[in-house]
Design a protein around this motif. Structure first.
Motif, short mmCIF file in Angstrom:
data_model
loop_
_atom_site.label_atom_id
_atom_site.label_comp_id
_atom_site.label_asym_id
_atom_site.label_seq_id
_atom_site.Cartn_x
_atom_site.Cartn_y
_atom_site.Cartn_z
N THR B 62 0.83 -1.21 0.00
CA THR B 62 0.00 0.00 0.00
C THR B 62 0.86 1.25 0.00
O THR B 62 0.62 2.19 -0.77
CB THR B 62 -0.91 0.02 1.24
OG1 THR B 62 -1.54 -1.24 1.35
CG2 THR B 62 -1.94 1.10 1.14
N LEU B 63 1.90 1.27 0.87
CA LEU B 63 2.74 2.47 0.95
C LEU B 63 3.47 2.70 -0.36
O LEU B 63 3.64 3.84 -0.80
CB LEU B 63 3.73 2.34 2.10
CG LEU B 63 3.17 2.59 3.50
CD1 LEU B 63 4.27 2.53 4.52
CD2 LEU B 63 2.48 3.93 3.57
N PHE B 65 2.40 1.84 -3.33
CA PHE B 65 1.42 2.37 -4.29
C PHE B 65 1.18 3.85 -4.05
O PHE B 65 1.15 4.64 -4.99
CB PHE B 65 0.11 1.59 -4.18
CG PHE B 65 -0.96 2.11 -5.09
CD1 PHE B 65 -0.86 1.94 -6.46
CD2 PHE B 65 -2.05 2.80 -4.59
CE1 PHE B 65 -1.83 2.44 -7.30
CE2 PHE B 65 -3.02 3.31 -5.42
CZ PHE B 65 -2.91 3.12 -6.78
N ILE B 66 1.03 4.22 -2.76
CA ILE B 66 0.79 5.63 -2.45
C ILE B 66 1.98 6.49 -2.89
O ILE B 66 1.82 7.55 -3.49
CB ILE B 66 0.52 5.79 -0.94
CG1 ILE B 66 -0.83 5.18 -0.59
CG2 ILE B 66 0.53 7.25 -0.53
CD1 ILE B 66 -1.12 5.15 0.88
N GLY B 67 3.20 5.99 -2.63
CA GLY B 67 4.39 6.73 -3.03
C GLY B 67 4.44 6.93 -4.53
O GLY B 67 4.74 8.04 -5.02
N CYS B 68 4.16 5.85 -5.32
CA CYS B 68 4.19 5.96 -6.77
C CYS B 68 3.12 6.92 -7.26
O CYS B 68 3.36 7.77 -8.13
CB CYS B 68 3.98 4.59 -7.41
SG CYS B 68 5.38 3.50 -7.29
N LEU B 69 1.90 6.80 -6.70
CA LEU B 69 0.78 7.62 -7.17
C LEU B 69 1.03 9.10 -6.91
O LEU B 69 0.87 9.95 -7.80
CB LEU B 69 -0.51 7.16 -6.49
CG LEU B 69 -1.79 7.85 -6.93
CD1 LEU B 69 -2.14 7.42 -8.34
CD2 LEU B 69 -2.94 7.51 -5.99
N PHE B 70 1.49 9.41 -5.69
CA PHE B 70 1.70 10.82 -5.34
C PHE B 70 2.87 11.40 -6.13
O PHE B 70 2.84 12.59 -6.49
CB PHE B 70 1.92 10.98 -3.84
CG PHE B 70 0.66 10.83 -3.02
CD1 PHE B 70 -0.54 10.53 -3.64
CD2 PHE B 70 0.66 11.00 -1.65
CE1 PHE B 70 -1.70 10.38 -2.91
CE2 PHE B 70 -0.50 10.86 -0.92
CZ PHE B 70 -1.68 10.56 -1.55
N PHE B 76 4.52 14.92 -4.57
CA PHE B 76 5.39 14.23 -3.63
C PHE B 76 6.78 14.86 -3.58
O PHE B 76 7.43 14.84 -2.55
CB PHE B 76 5.50 12.75 -4.00
CG PHE B 76 5.89 11.87 -2.86
CD1 PHE B 76 4.98 11.55 -1.89
CD2 PHE B 76 7.17 11.38 -2.75
CE1 PHE B 76 5.32 10.75 -0.82
CE2 PHE B 76 7.53 10.58 -1.69
CZ PHE B 76 6.61 10.26 -0.73
N THR B 92 8.48 4.68 1.13
CA THR B 92 7.98 5.59 0.11
C THR B 92 9.11 6.22 -0.70
O THR B 92 8.93 6.55 -1.87
CB THR B 92 7.15 6.72 0.75
OG1 THR B 92 7.87 7.22 1.87
CG2 THR B 92 5.80 6.24 1.20
N HIS B 96 9.41 6.40 -4.60
CA HIS B 96 9.60 7.71 -5.22
C HIS B 96 10.76 7.67 -6.21
O HIS B 96 10.66 8.18 -7.33
CB HIS B 96 9.86 8.74 -4.12
CG HIS B 96 10.26 10.08 -4.61
ND1 HIS B 96 9.39 10.90 -5.27
CD2 HIS B 96 11.43 10.74 -4.54
CE1 HIS B 96 10.01 12.01 -5.58
NE2 HIS B 96 11.24 11.95 -5.14
#
Lengths: 116, 146
Positions: B62-63, B65-70, B76, B92, B96
């Motif tokens: 999940t983290l 995915f969040i890092g890639c998306l932001f 980011f 993240t 990144h």
């Protein structure tokens, strides 16, 4: 209580990284690499397992847990197959993270444009 | 001009960063990341009723995915400039680095650009991690015996 431990441990790891970044000429790439090696070293002598019990998710979020998981998977297969197990189980536990990073960044790089 | 004199002038004009402020911010942001990780682990193990070991794998995915998306959405980078090691040291930062390299090199072609340069920034983590884990594993076998 485990939330406080997670906050303290993860915060201190980031604090050490920031102090190294501010006071030396190392780049962030150097620092993440250094922390992976430190995590692998700590887990070789079962120290990191105790930290995981103490800090829970706070010890799995920093990049040190990557080194910890690498050697943890390797040691599981070493117990079954001897010294050849070092080659077999290294990516057992980290594969999910690496596969996720590769696939997500591959797919998302088609959707988003770099901006500067 | 002498080299040492030149270096001194450069050092005088480099903008000084507030080290105490940087450390405090990275401590708080890093600690908050740790709390988010622990919260996600407990949420996953509660709602999917799975053991903590699997829940922590879900949390890492999940983290990432969040890092890639932001990173893709573009904000980011600003967060990293603000929090520095507070977001680079957590997982993240790994996401990144990979996502930035993927976005940057995609326009140079799929195979020669994206495929061969995706690990340009994040590859050293995997390479040094594997080599050091191998050496420490050998040491552990020799010292403790598996």
């Amino acid at each position: 209580m485990i939330y406080l431990n997670a906050f303290i441990f993860c915060g201190i790891i980031c604090l050490i990284g920031q102090i190294i970044l501010d006071n030396t000429k190392l780049t962030p790439g150097h620092i993440t690499t250094l922390f992976v090696v430190v995590g692998a070293f700590l887990d070789s002598f079962d120290i990191y397992d105790k930290i995981v019990l103490w800090a829970g998710g706070g010890s799995l979020v920093p990049i040190t847990s990557f080194g910890h998981l690498l050697i943890h998977g390797a040691m599981d297969t070493v117990n079954n197959f001897g010294i050849m197990g070092l080659f077999m189980g290294m990516f057992d536990l980290t594969s999910s993270g690496i596969v996720a990073a590769i696939t997500f960044s591959f797919i998302l790089s088609f959707i988003f444009q770099p901006r500067d | 001009m002498e080299k040492s004199k030149y270096k001194q002038i450069v050092a005088n004009h480099t903008p000084k960063e507030n080290r105490l402020y940087n450390s405090l911010i990275s401590f708080i942001v890093g600690g908050a990341m740790g709390i988010i990780g622990q919260l996600l682990i407990e949420a996953y193990s509660y709602y999917f009723s799975i053991p903590t070991a699997y829940a922590s794998t879900f949390m890492i995915i999940t983290l990432i995915f969040i890092g890639c998306l932001f990173t893709g959405l573009g904000f980011f980078d600003k967060w990293v400039n603000f929090a520095k090691c507070g977001l680079i040291i957590p997982i993240t930062g790994f996401a990144h680095a990979m996502m930035s390299a993927a976005m940057e090199y995609r326009k140079e072609g799929l195979v020669t650009g994206l495929g061969s340069n995706m690990f340009k920034l994040a590859g050293s983590v995997i390479i040094f991690g594997v080599v050091s884990a191998y050496i420490f594993g050998l040491l552990r076998i020799l010292v403790i015996g598996g």
